[in-house]
Write a protein that holds these residues in place. Structure first.
Motif, PDB file in Angstrom:
ATOM      1  N   LEU A  43      74.374 117.521  14.007  1.00 14.49           N
ATOM      2  CA  LEU A  43      74.839 116.710  12.882  1.00 14.49           C
ATOM      3  C   LEU A  43      73.835 115.589  12.624  1.00 14.49           C
ATOM      4  O   LEU A  43      73.203 115.092  13.558  1.00 14.49           O
ATOM      5  CB  LEU A  43      76.210 116.098  13.170  1.00 14.49           C
ATOM      6  CG  LEU A  43      77.382 117.055  13.336  1.00 14.49           C
ATOM      7  CD1 LEU A  43      78.644 116.282  13.682  1.00 14.49           C
ATOM      8  CD2 LEU A  43      77.600 117.864  12.084  1.00 14.49           C
TER       9      LEU A  43
ATOM     10  N   VAL B 214      79.514 115.939  19.552  1.00 14.13           N
ATOM     11  CA  VAL B 214      78.388 115.480  18.731  1.00 14.13           C
ATOM     12  C   VAL B 214      78.812 114.312  17.847  1.00 14.13           C
ATOM     13  O   VAL B 214      78.041 113.371  17.637  1.00 14.13           O
ATOM     14  CB  VAL B 214      77.818 116.658  17.907  1.00 14.13           C
ATOM     15  CG1 VAL B 214      76.836 116.184  16.869  1.00 14.13           C
ATOM     16  CG2 VAL B 214      77.142 117.648  18.833  1.00 14.13           C
ATOM     17  N   GLU B 215      80.032 114.332  17.333  1.00 16.11           N
ATOM     18  CA  GLU B 215      80.515 113.187  16.556  1.00 16.11           C
ATOM     19  C   GLU B 215      80.601 111.935  17.429  1.00 16.11           C
ATOM     20  O   GLU B 215      80.283 110.828  16.971  1.00 16.11           O
ATOM     21  CB  GLU B 215      81.872 113.502  15.939  1.00 16.11           C
ATOM     22  CG  GLU B 215      81.780 114.473  14.776  1.00 16.11           C
ATOM     23  CD  GLU B 215      83.133 114.901  14.236  1.00 16.11           C
ATOM     24  OE1 GLU B 215      84.166 114.623  14.889  1.00 16.11           O
ATOM     25  OE2 GLU B 215      83.156 115.515  13.164  1.00 16.11           O
TER      26      GLU B 215
ATOM     27  N   ARG C 145      83.337 125.693  19.788  1.00 14.61           N
ATOM     28  CA  ARG C 145      82.657 125.024  18.675  1.00 14.61           C
ATOM     29  C   ARG C 145      83.343 123.716  18.316  1.00 14.61           C
ATOM     30  O   ARG C 145      82.697 122.717  17.995  1.00 14.61           O
ATOM     31  CB  ARG C 145      82.591 125.956  17.477  1.00 14.61           C
ATOM     32  CG  ARG C 145      81.741 125.384  16.345  1.00 14.61           C
ATOM     33  CD  ARG C 145      81.647 126.318  15.204  1.00 14.61           C
ATOM     34  NE  ARG C 145      82.970 126.457  14.606  1.00 14.61           N
ATOM     35  CZ  ARG C 145      83.281 127.360  13.706  1.00 14.61           C
ATOM     36  NH1 ARG C 145      82.391 128.228  13.314  1.00 14.61           N
ATOM     37  NH2 ARG C 145      84.495 127.403  13.194  1.00 14.61           N
ATOM     38  N   SER C 146      84.663 123.704  18.384  1.00 12.74           N
ATOM     39  CA  SER C 146      85.407 122.482  18.086  1.00 12.74           C
ATOM     40  C   SER C 146      85.096 121.391  19.101  1.00 12.74           C
ATOM     41  O   SER C 146      84.886 120.229  18.730  1.00 12.74           O
ATOM     42  CB  SER C 146      86.899 122.789  18.068  1.00 12.74           C
ATOM     43  OG  SER C 146      87.640 121.634  17.826  1.00 12.74           O
TER      44      SER C 146
ATOM     45  N   THR D 287      75.597 115.928  25.219  1.00 15.47           N
ATOM     46  CA  THR D 287      74.989 115.694  23.904  1.00 15.47           C
ATOM     47  C   THR D 287      73.725 114.850  24.045  1.00 15.47           C
ATOM     48  O   THR D 287      73.497 114.203  25.066  1.00 15.47           O
ATOM     49  CB  THR D 287      75.967 114.964  22.967  1.00 15.47           C
ATOM     50  OG1 THR D 287      76.317 113.705  23.556  1.00 15.47           O
ATOM     51  CG2 THR D 287      77.208 115.779  22.709  1.00 15.47           C
TER      52      THR D 287
ATOM     53  N   ARG E 245      72.947 116.303  18.740  1.00 16.81           N
ATOM     54  CA  ARG E 245      73.120 117.729  19.027  1.00 16.81           C
ATOM     55  C   ARG E 245      73.834 117.919  20.351  1.00 16.81           C
ATOM     56  O   ARG E 245      73.749 117.080  21.248  1.00 16.81           O
ATOM     57  CB  ARG E 245      71.778 118.442  19.052  1.00 16.81           C
ATOM     58  CG  ARG E 245      70.897 118.019  20.229  1.00 16.81           C
ATOM     59  CD  ARG E 245      69.563 118.712  20.221  1.00 16.81           C
ATOM     60  NE  ARG E 245      68.751 118.264  21.345  1.00 16.81           N
ATOM     61  CZ  ARG E 245      67.472 118.495  21.466  1.00 16.81           C
ATOM     62  NH1 ARG E 245      66.831 119.168  20.537  1.00 16.81           N
ATOM     63  NH2 ARG E 245      66.812 118.061  22.519  1.00 16.81           N
ATOM     64  N   SER E 246      74.535 119.034  20.444  1.00 14.42           N
ATOM     65  CA  SER E 246      75.112 119.416  21.735  1.00 14.42           C
ATOM     66  C   SER E 246      74.039 120.225  22.451  1.00 14.42           C
ATOM     67  O   SER E 246      73.287 120.959  21.822  1.00 14.42           O
ATOM     68  CB  SER E 246      76.378 120.251  21.531  1.00 14.42           C
ATOM     69  OG  SER E 246      76.088 121.442  20.857  1.00 14.42           O
TER      70      SER E 246
ATOM     71  N   THR F  42      81.602 120.081  18.385  1.00 17.80           N
ATOM     72  CA  THR F  42      81.586 119.218  17.201  1.00 17.80           C
ATOM     73  C   THR F  42      82.137 117.834  17.528  1.00 17.80           C
ATOM     74  O   THR F  42      81.572 116.817  17.116  1.00 17.80           O
ATOM     75  CB  THR F  42      82.388 119.862  16.062  1.00 17.80           C
ATOM     76  OG1 THR F  42      81.820 121.139  15.762  1.00 17.80           O
ATOM     77  CG2 THR F  42      82.365 119.000  14.812  1.00 17.80           C
ATOM     78  N   GLN F  43      83.227 117.783  18.281  1.00 16.77           N
ATOM     79  CA  GLN F  43      83.792 116.487  18.671  1.00 16.77           C
ATOM     80  C   GLN F  43      82.816 115.705  19.546  1.00 16.77           C
ATOM     81  O   GLN F  43      82.677 114.486  19.398  1.00 16.77           O
ATOM     82  CB  GLN F  43      85.111 116.700  19.396  1.00 16.77           C
ATOM     83  CG  GLN F  43      86.218 117.214  18.511  1.00 16.77           C
ATOM     84  CD  GLN F  43      87.466 117.592  19.294  1.00 16.77           C
ATOM     85  OE1 GLN F  43      87.619 117.224  20.449  1.00 16.77           O
ATOM     86  NE2 GLN F  43      88.351 118.330  18.654  1.00 16.77           N
TER      87      GLN F  43
ATOM     88  N   VAL G 106      75.796 122.597  18.111  1.00 13.17           N
ATOM     89  CA  VAL G 106      76.169 121.877  16.899  1.00 13.17           C
ATOM     90  C   VAL G 106      75.172 120.753  16.707  1.00 13.17           C
ATOM     91  O   VAL G 106      74.867 120.017  17.646  1.00 13.17           O
ATOM     92  CB  VAL G 106      77.608 121.317  16.999  1.00 13.17           C
ATOM     93  CG1 VAL G 106      77.938 120.468  15.781  1.00 13.17           C
ATOM     94  CG2 VAL G 106      78.606 122.445  17.146  1.00 13.17           C
TER      95      VAL G 106
END
Length: 173
Positions: A162, A59-60, A52-53, A114, A151-152, A56-57, A160
């Motif tokens: 965002l 997607v950011e 998940r981490s 992504t 999104r991933s 998230t990275q 994820v």
């Protein structure tokens, strides 16, 4: 007369120590299995957290790439995108269906791929309700607004999603 046995204590034990040792072995086996299950569960939990981490990275990073793509095309600050722009440039008009060609491939980070979607929301306070968060003087000076969704999309990995809004000041005012 019968000769005394060389080991008279053997007949009196009748396997009691064997029973105690077997009982202790069963208890230790159950405890060992419980510890094994617990450690396997903790390993899966830490792997999911890492996955998940990473997602998230990634997607950011896709959000950053989309913001950079939007900033690199200043024409969107003065013109409204059309459906053709959605297909060609990835800048979609308001309320474009998600299944259209607006999704763009973003960066791949740590094996996580992504996608991002840029949607034009309109100008001033008519396109976005502020509920008093942004003062009226600020909303009248706003220019075009965009929503970026990233999104991933790696199969079997954490999902994820965002979103962020990008609001430009109106250069005419």
């Amino acid at each position: 007369m019968k000769a005394p046995s060389a080991r008279p204590y053997v007949a009196k034990q009748q396997g009691m120590s064997l029973l105690v040792v077997l009982l202790l072995l069963v208890v230790m086996s159950v405890l060992g299995a419980a510890v094994l299950r617990s450690s396997a569960l903790q390993e899966r939990m830490s792997a999911n957290l890492r996955d998940r981490s990473l997602a998230t990275q990634a997607v950011e990073a896709a959000l950053d790439e989309a913001r950079a793509a939007l900033a690199a095309a200043p024409k969107w600050r003065t013109s409204v995108p059309t459906a053709a722009d959605c297909t060609n440039d990835g800048i979609c008009p308001s309320y474009t269906a998600e299944g259209s060609a607006g999704w763009r491939n973003g960066p791949t980070l740590g094996g996580v791929s992504t996608q991002y979607w840029i949607e034009y929301l309109g100008e001033n306070s008519t396109a976005m309700e502020t509920n008093g968060v942004i003062p009226g003087s600020e909303t009248t000076n706003r220019g075009p607004m965009f929503r970026i969704t990233a999104r991933s999309n790696s199969v079997g990995r954490a999902l994820v999603i965002l979103q962020t809004d990008v609001i430009y000041r109106n250069p005419k005012l």
